[in-house]
Design a protein around this motif. Structure first.
Motif, PDB file in Angstrom:
ATOM      1  N   GLY A   1      -8.632  -8.721 -58.657  1.00 20.49           N
ATOM      2  CA  GLY A   1      -7.787  -7.792 -59.376  1.00 20.49           C
ATOM      3  C   GLY A   1      -6.530  -7.458 -58.604  1.00 20.49           C
ATOM      4  O   GLY A   1      -5.437  -7.486 -59.140  1.00 20.49           O
ATOM      5  N   SER A   2      -6.658  -7.134 -57.342  1.00 22.45           N
ATOM      6  CA  SER A   2      -5.533  -6.800 -56.482  1.00 22.45           C
ATOM      7  C   SER A   2      -6.074  -6.689 -55.075  1.00 22.45           C
ATOM      8  O   SER A   2      -7.253  -6.956 -54.832  1.00 22.45           O
ATOM      9  N   SER A   3      -5.233  -6.290 -54.145  1.00 23.39           N
ATOM     10  CA  SER A   3      -5.729  -6.071 -52.791  1.00 23.39           C
ATOM     11  C   SER A   3      -6.636  -4.851 -52.721  1.00 23.39           C
ATOM     12  O   SER A   3      -7.362  -4.670 -51.752  1.00 23.39           O
ATOM     13  N   ASP A   4      -6.603  -4.015 -53.766  1.00 21.11           N
ATOM     14  CA  ASP A   4      -7.377  -2.768 -53.772  1.00 21.11           C
ATOM     15  C   ASP A   4      -8.735  -2.890 -54.444  1.00 21.11           C
ATOM     16  O   ASP A   4      -9.649  -2.139 -54.144  1.00 21.11           O
ATOM     17  N   TYR A   5      -8.884  -3.835 -55.382  1.00 18.56           N
ATOM     18  CA  TYR A   5     -10.136  -3.921 -56.131  1.00 18.56           C
ATOM     19  C   TYR A   5     -10.352  -5.338 -56.658  1.00 18.56           C
ATOM     20  O   TYR A   5      -9.424  -6.132 -56.767  1.00 18.56           O
ATOM     21  N   SER A   6     -11.615  -5.625 -56.964  1.00 17.25           N
ATOM     22  CA  SER A   6     -11.978  -6.851 -57.662  1.00 17.25           C
ATOM     23  C   SER A   6     -12.296  -6.513 -59.112  1.00 17.25           C
ATOM     24  O   SER A   6     -12.508  -5.344 -59.461  1.00 17.25           O
ATOM     25  N   TYR A   7     -12.366  -7.530 -59.949  1.00 21.19           N
ATOM     26  CA  TYR A   7     -12.423  -7.320 -61.395  1.00 21.19           C
ATOM     27  C   TYR A   7     -13.438  -8.270 -62.011  1.00 21.19           C
ATOM     28  O   TYR A   7     -13.387  -9.474 -61.788  1.00 21.19           O
ATOM     29  N   VAL A   8     -14.385  -7.731 -62.765  1.00 20.71           N
ATOM     30  CA  VAL A   8     -15.372  -8.544 -63.457  1.00 20.71           C
ATOM     31  C   VAL A   8     -15.182  -8.311 -64.946  1.00 20.71           C
ATOM     32  O   VAL A   8     -15.326  -7.188 -65.436  1.00 20.71           O
TER      33      VAL A   8
ATOM     34  N   ASP B   1      -5.856  -0.494 -74.526  1.00 22.69           N
ATOM     35  CA  ASP B   1      -7.063  -1.040 -73.906  1.00 22.69           C
ATOM     36  C   ASP B   1      -7.538  -0.259 -72.688  1.00 22.69           C
ATOM     37  O   ASP B   1      -8.531  -0.642 -72.067  1.00 22.69           O
ATOM     38  N   MET B   2      -6.829   0.816 -72.339  1.00 25.26           N
ATOM     39  CA  MET B   2      -7.195   1.678 -71.198  1.00 25.26           C
ATOM     40  C   MET B   2      -7.109   0.932 -69.866  1.00 25.26           C
ATOM     41  O   MET B   2      -7.647   1.377 -68.860  1.00 25.26           O
ATOM     42  N   GLY B   3      -6.405  -0.197 -69.851  1.00 24.48           N
ATOM     43  CA  GLY B   3      -6.275  -0.945 -68.617  1.00 24.48           C
ATOM     44  C   GLY B   3      -5.489  -0.211 -67.548  1.00 24.48           C
ATOM     45  O   GLY B   3      -5.820  -0.280 -66.362  1.00 24.48           O
ATOM     46  N   GLY B   4      -4.449   0.517 -67.965  1.00 23.30           N
ATOM     47  CA  GLY B   4      -3.628   1.220 -66.991  1.00 23.30           C
ATOM     48  C   GLY B   4      -4.396   2.272 -66.220  1.00 23.30           C
ATOM     49  O   GLY B   4      -4.363   2.316 -64.979  1.00 23.30           O
ATOM     50  N   ILE B   5      -5.104   3.144 -66.927  1.00 25.09           N
ATOM     51  CA  ILE B   5      -5.865   4.188 -66.235  1.00 25.09           C
ATOM     52  C   ILE B   5      -7.027   3.581 -65.468  1.00 25.09           C
ATOM     53  O   ILE B   5      -7.402   4.072 -64.395  1.00 25.09           O
ATOM     54  N   SER B   6      -7.603   2.482 -65.973  1.00 25.86           N
ATOM     55  CA  SER B   6      -8.692   1.830 -65.243  1.00 25.86           C
ATOM     56  C   SER B   6      -8.197   1.330 -63.886  1.00 25.86           C
ATOM     57  O   SER B   6      -8.877   1.500 -62.859  1.00 25.86           O
ATOM     58  N   ARG B   7      -7.014   0.742 -63.862  1.00 26.33           N
ATOM     59  CA  ARG B   7      -6.463   0.268 -62.586  1.00 26.33           C
ATOM     60  C   ARG B   7      -6.141   1.429 -61.655  1.00 26.33           C
ATOM     61  O   ARG B   7      -6.379   1.346 -60.434  1.00 26.33           O
ATOM     62  N   ARG B   8      -5.609   2.514 -62.207  1.00 28.75           N
ATOM     63  CA  ARG B   8      -5.301   3.681 -61.367  1.00 28.75           C
ATOM     64  C   ARG B   8      -6.571   4.260 -60.747  1.00 28.75           C
ATOM     65  O   ARG B   8      -6.590   4.639 -59.575  1.00 28.75           O
ATOM     66  N   LEU B   9      -7.616   4.342 -61.534  1.00 30.62           N
ATOM     67  CA  LEU B   9      -8.887   4.869 -61.030  1.00 30.62           C
ATOM     68  C   LEU B   9      -9.467   3.942 -59.959  1.00 30.62           C
ATOM     69  O   LEU B   9      -9.982   4.410 -58.934  1.00 30.62           O
ATOM     70  N   ALA B  10      -9.380   2.635 -60.190  1.00 29.59           N
ATOM     71  CA  ALA B  10      -9.908   1.691 -59.199  1.00 29.59           C
ATOM     72  C   ALA B  10      -9.150   1.810 -57.881  1.00 29.59           C
ATOM     73  O   ALA B  10      -9.743   1.797 -56.794  1.00 29.59           O
TER      74      ALA B  10
ATOM     75  N   ALA C   1       1.763   9.339 -69.720  1.00 26.96           N
ATOM     76  CA  ALA C   1       1.320  10.589 -69.092  1.00 26.96           C
ATOM     77  C   ALA C   1       0.754  10.369 -67.694  1.00 26.96           C
ATOM     78  O   ALA C   1      -0.390  10.733 -67.389  1.00 26.96           O
ATOM     79  N   GLY C   2       1.568   9.764 -66.825  1.00 24.04           N
ATOM     80  CA  GLY C   2       1.110   9.504 -65.471  1.00 24.04           C
ATOM     81  C   GLY C   2       0.752  10.762 -64.698  1.00 24.04           C
ATOM     82  O   GLY C   2      -0.209  10.779 -63.930  1.00 24.04           O
ATOM     83  N   GLY C   3       1.520  11.831 -64.906  1.00 25.18           N
ATOM     84  CA  GLY C   3       1.218  13.081 -64.215  1.00 25.18           C
ATOM     85  C   GLY C   3      -0.108  13.664 -64.648  1.00 25.18           C
ATOM     86  O   GLY C   3      -0.885  14.170 -63.822  1.00 25.18           O
ATOM     87  N   ALA C   4      -0.394  13.597 -65.934  1.00 27.64           N
ATOM     88  CA  ALA C   4      -1.674  14.090 -66.444  1.00 27.64           C
ATOM     89  C   ALA C   4      -2.825  13.253 -65.904  1.00 27.64           C
ATOM     90  O   ALA C   4      -3.880  13.786 -65.529  1.00 27.64           O
ATOM     91  N   GLU C   5      -2.637  11.944 -65.861  1.00 30.81           N
ATOM     92  CA  GLU C   5      -3.691  11.080 -65.339  1.00 30.81           C
ATOM     93  C   GLU C   5      -3.952  11.351 -63.862  1.00 30.81           C
ATOM     94  O   GLU C   5      -5.114  11.399 -63.430  1.00 30.81           O
ATOM     95  N   GLN C   6      -2.891  11.548 -63.090  1.00 31.96           N
ATOM     96  CA  GLN C   6      -3.088  11.845 -61.676  1.00 31.96           C
ATOM     97  C   GLN C   6      -3.829  13.150 -61.483  1.00 31.96           C
ATOM     98  O   GLN C   6      -4.719  13.258 -60.639  1.00 31.96           O
ATOM     99  N   ARG C   7      -3.481  14.152 -62.301  1.00 28.21           N
ATOM    100  CA  ARG C   7      -4.199  15.422 -62.207  1.00 28.21           C
ATOM    101  C   ARG C   7      -5.659  15.245 -62.627  1.00 28.21           C
ATOM    102  O   ARG C   7      -6.559  15.856 -62.051  1.00 28.21           O
ATOM    103  N   GLY C   8      -5.904  14.390 -63.617  1.00 29.12           N
ATOM    104  CA  GLY C   8      -7.274  14.118 -64.018  1.00 29.12           C
ATOM    105  C   GLY C   8      -8.075  13.459 -62.908  1.00 29.12           C
ATOM    106  O   GLY C   8      -9.262  13.768 -62.714  1.00 29.12           O
TER     107      GLY C   8
END
Length: 274
Positions: free
Chosen positions: A23-30, A73-82, A253-260
């Motif tokens: 996925g990236s240097s931060d996470y793998s992806y299945v 597809d919620m991919g953006g928040i999934s990557r942020r959480l990972a 809503a990047g600010g809201a996601e970060q607060r979440g």
């Protein structure tokens, strides 16, 4: 009032079942892990696994789309959480009108239970599993998590653009597709499918966010959900995303996601103190 939950992205298609990708240097992806089969339909999700050692917290992420499609597809928040250190299970579920309530909630619950039962394989801390959803996905994760009767008992829920009380839209074609009967003939069913009516004294802490200019799922829905939680003394925070509507809040809503994310981490810390 009319409820029209956003449809802005093309339908996400799982193309490669069970294939592990970098996925990236931060996470793998299945991609395309199956958590449940109903008749011949396989329900699955994409798993993001942080490249860190030791037990990790996890989040089940649930998409919106008016219960009838996968819009966003919620991919953006999934990557942020990972990247923030969470194992993320970004799932699909059965769609209305072919499948009626409570099929979607049953699927989300099954995904939660699958992740819990596979915790050892993916280095997940079973005591630190949370939920996150937007729009119809927020509705479903709240319904699945507010009053759970079996593990995993969620540490917290983040819900954006939440349809909290479905009876606010008695003429909604989307809610009709979900429930299968008009509110004039099945008010109790519409009430039973509303998260505001499922808060208990054992519900997990909830973070709510909503667009100030949301005309599809009005911001009053967040107010109602917050009040229902507060009445049961459940820790709750709300975040109004200024000058954005329903679709824009999902996308921007990047600010809201970060607060979440910060709220979710704080609940783990609070649990350790108690």
């Amino acid at each position: 009032m009319k409820l029209i939950i956003f449809s802005v992205a093309t339908l996400f298609v799982v193309a490669c079942a069970g294939t592990k990708l970098k996925g990236s240097s931060d996470y793998s992806y299945v991609q395309g892990l199956s958590y449940k089969t109903v008749n011949t339909q396989s329900l699955g999700g994409d798993l993001y696994i942080p490249n860190t050692s030791g037990l990790k917290p996890a989040v089940v992420v649930v998409h919106g789309g008016g219960w009838t499609n996968r819009s966003g597809d919620m991919g953006g928040i999934s990557r942020r959480l990972a990247k923030a250190g969470f194992v993320v299970f970004n799932i699909t579920y059965r769609l209305a009108p072919e499948h009626r309530h409570p099929a979607q909630i049953e699927d989300v619950s099954a995904a939660l239970e699958w992740l819990y039962s596979h915790a050892g394989k993916y280095q997940i801390d079973q005591q630190r599993i949370s939920g996150w959803g937007y729009s119809a996905g927020a509705h479903l994760i709240l319904m699945a998590g507010l009053n759970r009767q079996q593990p995993p008992y969620l540490s917290s829920i983040v819900a954006g653009g939440t349809p909290a009380d479905l009876t606010a839209w008695p003429n909604s074609p989307l809610v009709l597709k979900l429930i299968g009967e008009p509110m004039s003939e099945a008010k109790a069913a519409w009430q039973n499918a509303s998260p505001v009516n499922h808060v208990s004294s054992n519900s997990p802490p909830v973070f709510l966010y909503h667009g100030q200019w949301d005309t599809l799922v009005e911001i009053e829905q967040m107010t109602m959900m917050k009040s229902a939680l507060a009445e049961k003394n459940i820790p709750v925070e709300s975040y109004t995303v200024k000058f954005l509507g329903h679709v824009a809040t999902y996308a921007l809503a990047g600010g809201a996601e970060q607060r979440g994310i910060e709220f979710t981490k704080a609940q783990f810390s609070n649990a350790l103190k108690n």
